[in-house]
Write a protein that holds these residues in place. Sequence first.
Motif, mmCIF file in Angstrom:
data_model
loop_
_atom_site.group_PDB
_atom_site.id
_atom_site.type_symbol
_atom_site.label_atom_id
_atom_site.label_comp_id
_atom_site.label_asym_id
_atom_site.label_seq_id
_atom_site.Cartn_x
_atom_site.Cartn_y
_atom_site.Cartn_z
ATOM 1 N N THR A 16 0.826 -1.213 0.000
ATOM 2 C CA THR A 16 0.000 0.000 0.000
ATOM 3 C C THR A 16 0.858 1.262 0.000
ATOM 4 O O THR A 16 0.505 2.263 -0.623
ATOM 5 C CB THR A 16 -0.936 0.008 1.208
ATOM 6 N N THR A 17 2.006 1.232 0.689
ATOM 7 C CA THR A 17 2.904 2.393 0.681
ATOM 8 C C THR A 17 3.459 2.640 -0.708
ATOM 9 O O THR A 17 3.481 3.785 -1.198
ATOM 10 C CB THR A 17 4.058 2.176 1.677
ATOM 11 N N VAL A 18 3.908 1.579 -1.368
ATOM 12 C CA VAL A 18 4.434 1.717 -2.726
ATOM 13 C C VAL A 18 3.336 2.165 -3.687
ATOM 14 O O VAL A 18 3.557 3.032 -4.541
ATOM 15 C CB VAL A 18 5.064 0.393 -3.195
ATOM 16 N N ALA A 19 2.122 1.602 -3.545
ATOM 17 C CA ALA A 19 1.015 1.980 -4.425
ATOM 18 C C ALA A 19 0.655 3.449 -4.246
ATOM 19 O O ALA A 19 0.379 4.167 -5.217
ATOM 20 C CB ALA A 19 -0.199 1.100 -4.148
ATOM 21 N N LEU A 20 0.652 3.935 -2.996
ATOM 22 C CA LEU A 20 0.349 5.335 -2.744
ATOM 23 C C LEU A 20 1.423 6.236 -3.337
ATOM 24 O O LEU A 20 1.120 7.291 -3.910
ATOM 25 C CB LEU A 20 0.226 5.571 -1.237
ATOM 26 N N PHE A 21 2.671 5.830 -3.227
ATOM 27 C CA PHE A 21 3.768 6.622 -3.791
ATOM 28 C C PHE A 21 3.674 6.670 -5.314
ATOM 29 O O PHE A 21 3.835 7.736 -5.920
ATOM 30 C CB PHE A 21 5.102 6.008 -3.359
ATOM 31 N N VAL A 22 3.392 5.544 -5.953
ATOM 32 C CA VAL A 22 3.256 5.511 -7.413
ATOM 33 C C VAL A 22 2.051 6.328 -7.863
ATOM 34 O O VAL A 22 2.103 7.032 -8.874
ATOM 35 C CB VAL A 22 3.151 4.050 -7.896
ATOM 36 N N ALA A 23 0.945 6.252 -7.106
ATOM 37 C CA ALA A 23 -0.233 7.035 -7.455
ATOM 38 C C ALA A 23 0.052 8.532 -7.360
ATOM 39 O O ALA A 23 -0.422 9.320 -8.190
ATOM 40 C CB ALA A 23 -1.399 6.661 -6.539
ATOM 41 N N GLY A 24 0.818 8.942 -6.357
ATOM 42 C CA GLY A 24 1.189 10.353 -6.247
ATOM 43 C C GLY A 24 2.030 10.814 -7.424
ATOM 44 O O GLY A 24 1.831 11.923 -7.951
ATOM 45 N N ILE A 25 2.979 9.980 -7.858
ATOM 46 C CA ILE A 25 3.794 10.340 -9.022
ATOM 47 C C ILE A 25 2.930 10.421 -10.274
ATOM 48 O O ILE A 25 3.093 11.330 -11.103
ATOM 49 C CB ILE A 25 4.935 9.318 -9.202
#
Length: 253
Positions: A16-25
């Motif tokens: 979920t942390t990686v997904a949130l970071f990718v979504a922000g980018i």
Amino acid sequence: MYSTLNRAQAVFGFFTTVALFVAGIAALSVLLYPTDTVSAKVQLKDAKVIKGRPHYYSTKKEEYAQLKFDLDADLSPLFNWNTKQLFVYVYATYSSADNEASTAPTTQSIIWDTIIEAPESPYSFANLRERFFPAKASTGSKRSPAAANKNKNKKKSTTSKKEAAVPGVLRLRDQRSKYQISDITGRMAERSNVTLSVGWNVQPWVGALWWSPGSGAVPRTGGKNGVSKAFNLPALKGSKPKVDGEGERAASV
């Protein structure tokens, strides 16, 4: 030692942390696509005012206007890899009072809208499935060679049209409005200083909704939204239009 449940929770939290970071980018990546070349132009072609029930649920008769317009728009720069679909609409702006000198607020009513979906990515699930697992044609029924060639040519022409179509490019002529416009006063005939405008709303896969300039909402895209020249609505269908100075001439007689 960690149990299986603890390990699963750690993996899920990391995911979920990686997904949130990718979504922000992905949401911020739209800033790299310039939209200053977006343009739209709308022009009134015909207008008429009718007295009746504008909606099936209307309880009384009132005046409402039906419009026709021409629309030329190039909204293709709004489509990028994060665009899901584009909502385009044309709205009329007019005063809420019959008297031009009145300080009544203006009214904005949408008369036409459409949804333009982004073209399907070549890496979408449907395209990848068709590429690696193509659907087999049924062999139960036999077709003649002429029919097979006809269907093949039809499929090629349809494919070429889809490839030639550019998403976001609109060329409409004598387009009839989907929705008629009315006013709380029940009168629309000879309403003055009416304008048509083009607006849009970019709906991304992830991130904020982007609006057209002049909409008042933020964030806004670049480019110029089209605004037509001011016009006056005609008189009620079947009635005589008003003439300036008619009262003065009647008083002098």
